[in-house]
Scaffold this motif. Structure first.
Motif, PDB file in Angstrom:
ATOM      1  N   PHE A  67       0.836  -1.202   0.000  1.00 39.27           N
ATOM      2  CA  PHE A  67       0.000   0.000   0.000  1.00 39.27           C
ATOM      3  C   PHE A  67       0.873   1.256   0.000  1.00 39.27           C
TER       4      PHE A  67
ATOM      5  N   ASP B 108      -8.332   4.104  -1.748  1.00 46.25           N
ATOM      6  CA  ASP B 108      -8.537   2.781  -1.158  1.00 46.25           C
ATOM      7  C   ASP B 108      -9.785   2.755  -0.288  1.00 46.25           C
TER       8      ASP B 108
ATOM      9  N   ILE C 150      -7.145  -1.385  -2.586  1.00 49.05           N
ATOM     10  CA  ILE C 150      -7.020  -0.313  -3.576  1.00 49.05           C
ATOM     11  C   ILE C 150      -8.218  -0.335  -4.512  1.00 49.05           C
TER      12      ILE C 150
ATOM     13  N   GLY D 178      -5.635  -7.258   1.525  1.00 50.18           N
ATOM     14  CA  GLY D 178      -5.420  -5.869   1.138  1.00 50.18           C
ATOM     15  C   GLY D 178      -3.945  -5.541   1.006  1.00 50.18           C
TER      16      GLY D 178
END
Length: 134
Positions: free
Chosen positions: A71, A82, A87, A115
């Motif tokens: 991230f 996000d 995302i 994630g």
């Protein structure tokens, strides 16, 4: 007597100049050790490929600090949005719920089902983000 004073002034001036030169060298050594530390910190290099429906639209080689999350890597190198670490938009290309198109990603050709905040980028990783329908 005047010659002795001149000699003394000359010697003192010489010592001051030599002393300042040594201080400058020490400062340069410190600066180079700091840059060495910075270069070892940014020891992770990875390739990030952005695709839509399997067609490549962008490819970047990124240099990151060790233990950087995917991230954070994406935030530093792309314009992203996000939802709780997942995302939803990269460089203006957004997911489309109506068309059932979502961002997914693979790392070294392995599908990742968490994630981007939960993934740490490793040196040499090939990361592909693909906006595709399901």
């Amino acid at each position: 007597m005047k010659k002795a004073k001149r000699l003394m002034v000359f010697v003192l001036a010489f010592l001051v100049v030599v002393g300042l030169g040594a201080c400058g060298q020490k400062a340069d050594t410190t600066a180079s050790s700091s840059s060495t530390t910075a270069s070892t910190t940014a020891a992770v290099k990875a390739t990030v490929i952005i695709q839509e429906d399997g067609k490549e639209s962008d490819k970047q080689e990124v240099a990151l600090a060790k233990d950087t999350s995917l991230f954070d890597a994406m935030s530093e190198n792309f314009d992203i949005k996000d939802d709780n670490g997942f995302i939803t938009s990269i460089d203006g290309k957004e997911q489309d719920k109506a068309a059932n198109k979502y961002w997914t990603f693979t790392i070294n050709d392995e599908q990742v089902n968490v994630g981007a905040k939960d993934v740490t980028v490793a040196d040499g990783d090939k990361i592909i983000f693909n906006l595709a329908g399901f």
